[in-house]
Scaffold this motif. Structure first.
Motif, mmCIF file in Angstrom:
data_model
loop_
_atom_site.group_PDB
_atom_site.id
_atom_site.type_symbol
_atom_site.label_atom_id
_atom_site.label_comp_id
_atom_site.label_asym_id
_atom_site.label_seq_id
_atom_site.Cartn_x
_atom_site.Cartn_y
_atom_site.Cartn_z
ATOM 1 N N ASP A 68 0.806 -1.218 0.000
ATOM 2 C CA ASP A 68 0.000 0.000 0.000
ATOM 3 C C ASP A 68 0.841 1.271 0.000
ATOM 4 O OD1 ASP A 68 0.995 -0.093 2.551
ATOM 5 O OD2 ASP A 68 -0.936 -0.406 3.538
ATOM 6 N N GLU A 69 2.141 1.136 -0.200
ATOM 7 C CA GLU A 69 3.042 2.291 -0.260
ATOM 8 C C GLU A 69 3.119 2.799 -1.697
ATOM 9 O OE1 GLU A 69 7.822 3.207 0.551
ATOM 10 O OE2 GLU A 69 6.933 1.270 1.097
ATOM 11 N N ARG A 70 3.486 4.071 -1.851
ATOM 12 C CA ARG A 70 3.759 4.625 -3.182
ATOM 13 C C ARG A 70 5.265 4.725 -3.400
ATOM 14 N NH1 ARG A 70 -0.350 7.056 -6.196
ATOM 15 N NH2 ARG A 70 -2.383 7.023 -5.155
ATOM 16 N N PHE A 71 5.688 4.479 -4.625
ATOM 17 C CA PHE A 71 7.113 4.421 -4.951
ATOM 18 C C PHE A 71 7.445 5.397 -6.072
ATOM 19 C CE2 PHE A 71 5.994 0.444 -2.997
ATOM 20 C CZ PHE A 71 7.087 0.105 -2.216
ATOM 21 N N LEU B 159 0.291 2.552 -6.978
ATOM 22 C CA LEU B 159 1.611 2.363 -6.361
ATOM 23 C C LEU B 159 2.612 3.447 -6.729
ATOM 24 C CD1 LEU B 159 2.003 -1.467 -7.037
ATOM 25 C CD2 LEU B 159 1.562 -0.411 -4.814
ATOM 26 N N LEU B 160 2.308 4.252 -7.746
ATOM 27 C CA LEU B 160 3.287 5.188 -8.296
ATOM 28 C C LEU B 160 3.118 6.566 -7.656
ATOM 29 C CD1 LEU B 160 5.571 5.183 -10.375
ATOM 30 C CD2 LEU B 160 3.905 5.883 -12.113
ATOM 31 N N ALA B 161 4.202 7.081 -7.096
ATOM 32 C CA ALA B 161 4.191 8.396 -6.468
ATOM 33 C C ALA B 161 4.193 9.491 -7.537
ATOM 34 C CB ALA B 161 5.410 8.547 -5.558
ATOM 35 N N PRO B 162 3.694 10.687 -7.191
ATOM 36 C CA PRO B 162 3.734 11.809 -8.144
ATOM 37 C C PRO B 162 5.156 12.051 -8.646
ATOM 38 C CG PRO B 162 2.354 12.362 -6.264
ATOM 39 C CD PRO B 162 3.016 11.052 -5.929
#
Length: 274
Positions: free
Chosen positions: A175-178, A227-230
């Motif tokens: 559930d983290e963004r990378f 999953l993808l961060a800005p």
């Protein structure tokens, strides 16, 4: 026994019947038998007779066993990886993903957090951590055997404190963004052509993905966006003939992917930007 140059020539001739790169294979096997790097073998070849182990290595390669399994290692990007049965052998084509990431993060400090889905022996994650000294990351794989290689590789490269490896089913439970997502999933159609010895020795679950080779893309496509961060990048490896079919699957769930090509000019990765 035979002098090293003559043994190399004979092995190259023998391996030409089963390998697309017989001279390279012979040199890698000879270097391993001598306990030296291939660069030294080429630039300053030791004198004397070929080691007895070399002939056994050549026989194994003639039977189709991957060179990396015989020597126990494979070079990838800027690192050397321990590999063996149960782990997919890293391919030069996969370096396309790292090259695309380097271009994406050019002029920045690079990604802080990296996710490698289907990490195998740690291939893409460890290459990224070597590229960006400030990054940390997670590698996920369904194989305990592959993860054992990955953990040993991380320790040998001195990045074990920056790399976490987990058993898992793709991104399930993550559930983290990378900032950077790397993935080399299975994409060969069942019964499709692979290189000599590949199907006999390398893990089928890391190679084949249903009748069209698209089954794992269907599972991955809905997950990447969450999953993808800005400002981040996802680089997903594809087969050279899957640019259109894989693109259609991913664009249903997010931005239209762009295409990265390998050194041979073939489509090799879908690039998705947040």
């Amino acid at each position: 026994m035979t002098a090293i140059p003559r043994a190399l020539s004979r092995a190259t001739e023998q391996l030409g019947r089963t390998s697309d790169t017989p001279r390279l294979d012979a040199e890698l096997l000879m270097a391993a038998a001598l306990g030296i790097g291939r660069d030294r073998l080429i630039l300053d070849s030791p004198r004397g007779e070929a080691p007895a182990d070399f002939y056994g290595f050549v026989e194994r390669r003639q039977a189709g066993e991957p060179v990396a399994y015989i020597t126990g290692q494979r070079a990838f990007w800027t690192i050397d990886l321990e590999v063996g049965p149960g782990a997919l052998v890293p391919r030069p084509d996969s370096e396309t993903l790292i090259a695309a990431a380097v271009e994406h993060f050019s002029g920045t400090t690079g990604p802080n957090r990296v996710l490698d889905l289907g990490t195998g022996p740690g291939t893409l994650l460890l290459a990224a951590l070597d590229e960006w000294a400030g990054a940390t990351g997670v590698g996920i794989d369904a194989s305990d055997v592959a993860l054992d290689y990955a953990r040993r590789n991380a320790a040998r490269l001195g990045v074990q404190d920056r790399a976490e490896f987990r058993i898992g089913d793709w991104a399930k439970g993550v559930d983290e963004r990378f900032d950077l997502i790397l993935c080399n999933p299975p994409y060969v159609a069942e019964g499709g052509p692979v290189g000599p010895g590949v199907a006999a020795y390398e893990p089928a679950e890391a190679l084949f993905a249903g009748p069209e080779g698209l089954d794992e893309y269907r599972r991955l496509a809905p997950e990447i966006g969450r999953l993808l961060a800005p400002g981040g990048l996802a680089a997903i490896e594809i087969g050279y003939d899957q640019a259109d079919s894989a693109t259609k699957l991913f664009e249903k769930h997010g931005p239209h992917p762009t295409l990265a090509r390998d050194l041979g000019g073939r489509p090799r990765a879908l690039l998705i930007e947040a």
